[in-house]
Design a protein around this motif. Sequence first.
Motif, PDB file in Angstrom:
ATOM      1  N   SER A 131       1.748  -8.036   9.620  1.00  0.00           N
ATOM      2  CA  SER A 131       1.763  -6.717  10.247  1.00  0.00           C
ATOM      3  C   SER A 131       0.528  -5.919   9.825  1.00  0.00           C
ATOM      4  O   SER A 131       0.256  -5.771   8.637  1.00  0.00           O
ATOM      5  N   PRO A 132      -0.218  -5.393  10.801  1.00  0.00           N
ATOM      6  CA  PRO A 132      -1.402  -4.605  10.444  1.00  0.00           C
ATOM      7  C   PRO A 132      -1.044  -3.244   9.852  1.00  0.00           C
ATOM      8  O   PRO A 132      -1.891  -2.579   9.279  1.00  0.00           O
ATOM      9  N   VAL A 133       0.225  -2.850   9.976  1.00  0.00           N
ATOM     10  CA  VAL A 133       0.692  -1.571   9.444  1.00  0.00           C
ATOM     11  C   VAL A 133       1.756  -1.859   8.395  1.00  0.00           C
ATOM     12  O   VAL A 133       2.719  -2.564   8.664  1.00  0.00           O
ATOM     13  N   GLN A 134       1.570  -1.313   7.193  1.00  0.00           N
ATOM     14  CA  GLN A 134       2.557  -1.516   6.132  1.00  0.00           C
ATOM     15  C   GLN A 134       3.562  -0.367   6.079  1.00  0.00           C
ATOM     16  O   GLN A 134       4.753  -0.597   5.949  1.00  0.00           O
ATOM     17  N   ALA A 135       3.091   0.872   6.176  1.00  0.00           N
ATOM     18  CA  ALA A 135       3.972   2.046   6.171  1.00  0.00           C
ATOM     19  C   ALA A 135       4.400   2.311   7.618  1.00  0.00           C
ATOM     20  O   ALA A 135       4.006   3.281   8.244  1.00  0.00           O
ATOM     21  N   THR A 136       5.225   1.416   8.147  1.00  0.00           N
ATOM     22  CA  THR A 136       5.555   1.434   9.571  1.00  0.00           C
ATOM     23  C   THR A 136       6.377   2.658   9.978  1.00  0.00           C
ATOM     24  O   THR A 136       6.215   3.164  11.085  1.00  0.00           O
TER      25      THR A 136
ATOM     26  N   PHE B 127      16.860   1.647  10.632  1.00  0.00           N
ATOM     27  CA  PHE B 127      16.172   0.421  11.021  1.00  0.00           C
ATOM     28  C   PHE B 127      14.897   0.304  10.194  1.00  0.00           C
ATOM     29  O   PHE B 127      14.247   1.287   9.893  1.00  0.00           O
ATOM     30  N   ASP B 128      14.606  -0.919   9.795  1.00  0.00           N
ATOM     31  CA  ASP B 128      13.369  -1.234   9.100  1.00  0.00           C
ATOM     32  C   ASP B 128      12.438  -1.914  10.098  1.00  0.00           C
ATOM     33  O   ASP B 128      12.820  -2.899  10.736  1.00  0.00           O
ATOM     34  N   THR B 129      11.244  -1.372  10.256  1.00  0.00           N
ATOM     35  CA  THR B 129      10.258  -1.967  11.152  1.00  0.00           C
ATOM     36  C   THR B 129       9.441  -2.967  10.334  1.00  0.00           C
ATOM     37  O   THR B 129       8.613  -2.583   9.522  1.00  0.00           O
ATOM     38  N   LEU B 130       9.734  -4.243  10.568  1.00  0.00           N
ATOM     39  CA  LEU B 130       9.122  -5.327   9.791  1.00  0.00           C
ATOM     40  C   LEU B 130       7.718  -5.660  10.265  1.00  0.00           C
ATOM     41  O   LEU B 130       6.888  -6.113   9.484  1.00  0.00           O
ATOM     42  N   TYR B 131       7.478  -5.471  11.563  1.00  0.00           N
ATOM     43  CA  TYR B 131       6.164  -5.745  12.144  1.00  0.00           C
ATOM     44  C   TYR B 131       5.876  -4.648  13.157  1.00  0.00           C
ATOM     45  O   TYR B 131       6.744  -4.288  13.956  1.00  0.00           O
ATOM     46  N   LEU B 132       4.650  -4.129  13.125  1.00  0.00           N
ATOM     47  CA  LEU B 132       4.269  -3.085  14.062  1.00  0.00           C
ATOM     48  C   LEU B 132       2.780  -3.175  14.345  1.00  0.00           C
ATOM     49  O   LEU B 132       1.962  -3.203  13.425  1.00  0.00           O
ATOM     50  N   ASP B 133       2.450  -3.244  15.623  1.00  0.00           N
ATOM     51  CA  ASP B 133       1.071  -3.051  16.055  1.00  0.00           C
ATOM     52  C   ASP B 133       1.132  -2.242  17.349  1.00  0.00           C
ATOM     53  O   ASP B 133       2.188  -1.712  17.692  1.00  0.00           O
ATOM     54  N   ARG B 134       0.033  -2.151  18.065  1.00  0.00           N
ATOM     55  CA  ARG B 134       0.029  -1.258  19.225  1.00  0.00           C
ATOM     56  C   ARG B 134       0.915  -1.730  20.365  1.00  0.00           C
ATOM     57  O   ARG B 134       1.300  -0.950  21.216  1.00  0.00           O
TER      58      ARG B 134
ATOM     59  N   LEU C 108       3.638  -4.500  19.839  1.00  0.00           N
ATOM     60  CA  LEU C 108       4.828  -5.240  19.419  1.00  0.00           C
ATOM     61  C   LEU C 108       5.482  -4.568  18.226  1.00  0.00           C
ATOM     62  O   LEU C 108       4.795  -4.113  17.310  1.00  0.00           O
ATOM     63  N   ARG C 109       6.797  -4.538  18.268  1.00  0.00           N
ATOM     64  CA  ARG C 109       7.584  -3.953  17.177  1.00  0.00           C
ATOM     65  C   ARG C 109       8.775  -4.861  16.916  1.00  0.00           C
ATOM     66  O   ARG C 109       9.452  -5.286  17.852  1.00  0.00           O
ATOM     67  N   ILE C 110       9.019  -5.156  15.643  1.00  0.00           N
ATOM     68  CA  ILE C 110      10.161  -5.975  15.245  1.00  0.00           C
ATOM     69  C   ILE C 110      10.948  -5.195  14.198  1.00  0.00           C
ATOM     70  O   ILE C 110      10.395  -4.802  13.165  1.00  0.00           O
ATOM     71  N   ASP C 111      12.227  -4.967  14.480  1.00  0.00           N
ATOM     72  CA  ASP C 111      13.101  -4.216  13.581  1.00  0.00           C
ATOM     73  C   ASP C 111      14.308  -5.050  13.180  1.00  0.00           C
ATOM     74  O   ASP C 111      14.764  -5.903  13.934  1.00  0.00           O
ATOM     75  N   ILE C 112      14.840  -4.718  12.000  1.00  0.00           N
ATOM     76  CA  ILE C 112      16.176  -5.152  11.604  1.00  0.00           C
ATOM     77  C   ILE C 112      16.903  -3.870  11.225  1.00  0.00           C
ATOM     78  O   ILE C 112      16.302  -2.964  10.650  1.00  0.00           O
ATOM     79  N   ASN C 113      18.195  -3.771  11.582  1.00  0.00           N
ATOM     80  CA  ASN C 113      18.872  -2.495  11.355  1.00  0.00           C
ATOM     81  C   ASN C 113      20.006  -2.602  10.339  1.00  0.00           C
ATOM     82  O   ASN C 113      20.244  -3.666   9.765  1.00  0.00           O
ATOM     83  N   SER C 114      20.691  -1.493  10.155  1.00  0.00           N
ATOM     84  CA  SER C 114      21.728  -1.390   9.132  1.00  0.00           C
ATOM     85  C   SER C 114      22.929  -2.289   9.416  1.00  0.00           C
ATOM     86  O   SER C 114      23.755  -2.489   8.531  1.00  0.00           O
ATOM     87  N   ARG C 115      23.031  -2.837  10.619  1.00  0.00           N
ATOM     88  CA  ARG C 115      24.102  -3.784  10.931  1.00  0.00           C
ATOM     89  C   ARG C 115      23.572  -5.223  10.952  1.00  0.00           C
ATOM     90  O   ARG C 115      24.240  -6.112  11.462  1.00  0.00           O
ATOM     91  N   ASN C 116      22.360  -5.409  10.432  1.00  0.00           N
ATOM     92  CA  ASN C 116      21.706  -6.721  10.363  1.00  0.00           C
ATOM     93  C   ASN C 116      21.388  -7.290  11.749  1.00  0.00           C
ATOM     94  O   ASN C 116      21.343  -8.502  11.938  1.00  0.00           O
ATOM     95  N   ASP C 117      21.195  -6.422  12.723  1.00  0.00           N
ATOM     96  CA  ASP C 117      20.780  -6.855  14.053  1.00  0.00           C
ATOM     97  C   ASP C 117      19.263  -6.820  14.154  1.00  0.00           C
ATOM     98  O   ASP C 117      18.621  -5.932  13.596  1.00  0.00           O
ATOM     99  N   LEU C 118      18.704  -7.775  14.879  1.00  0.00           N
ATOM    100  CA  LEU C 118      17.273  -7.827  15.157  1.00  0.00           C
ATOM    101  C   LEU C 118      16.989  -7.162  16.497  1.00  0.00           C
ATOM    102  O   LEU C 118      17.767  -7.302  17.437  1.00  0.00           O
TER     103      LEU C 118
END
Length: 192
Positions: A63-68, A166-173, A175-185
Amino acid sequence: MPSRKSVAFLLVWSFISTSCQAFNVLQRVSPKAPLKQQLLQLCRQKPERATIESYVDQLAPLSPVQATAASPLLQKKWKLQYTTEKEINLFIDQGWSPPGSIYQIIDGNRLENCIPFVNGGSLGVQGTLSIPDRAGQRTNFVFSEATLDLGRWGSYRIPPVGQGWFDTLYLDRDLRIDINSRNDLLICTAER
């Protein structure tokens, strides 16, 4: 003796040529682009979660962004490409919502999720966002209102249900990939 123009031209040409070569080398070295493309192709096939997770595990460290959570790149309209959320998949699997039509808008501390229906209308929820750690990946949300729009049969406010993170695990201009408090992607692409 070469003229100043020809020397300047040769210097510019050399710079452009070197820059292009460096760019091509970087493209070959970075696995990010093919991984993203393969992941999005897989999302359309609805594979097992473990298959998707293997791509997420490879992309997250790139991920090019760490503090997503605090990134301005998060602030836009996102189209859902894949999720493990049963409630959302119910609308797609039953044919009530066209694939690729579900979206989320993040605007400042406001969140809006919308599930459009095939024959008009939609289910939408709105809420607020907060960021517990501006250097982190986590974004908290609380839904404050929900609307069921049944098209010609009217629009109705319904009690909102939901809060979590939700935690954003990957973010660029794009694409975004999240996992949330219910463990859903959730895998989303930026609307163009």
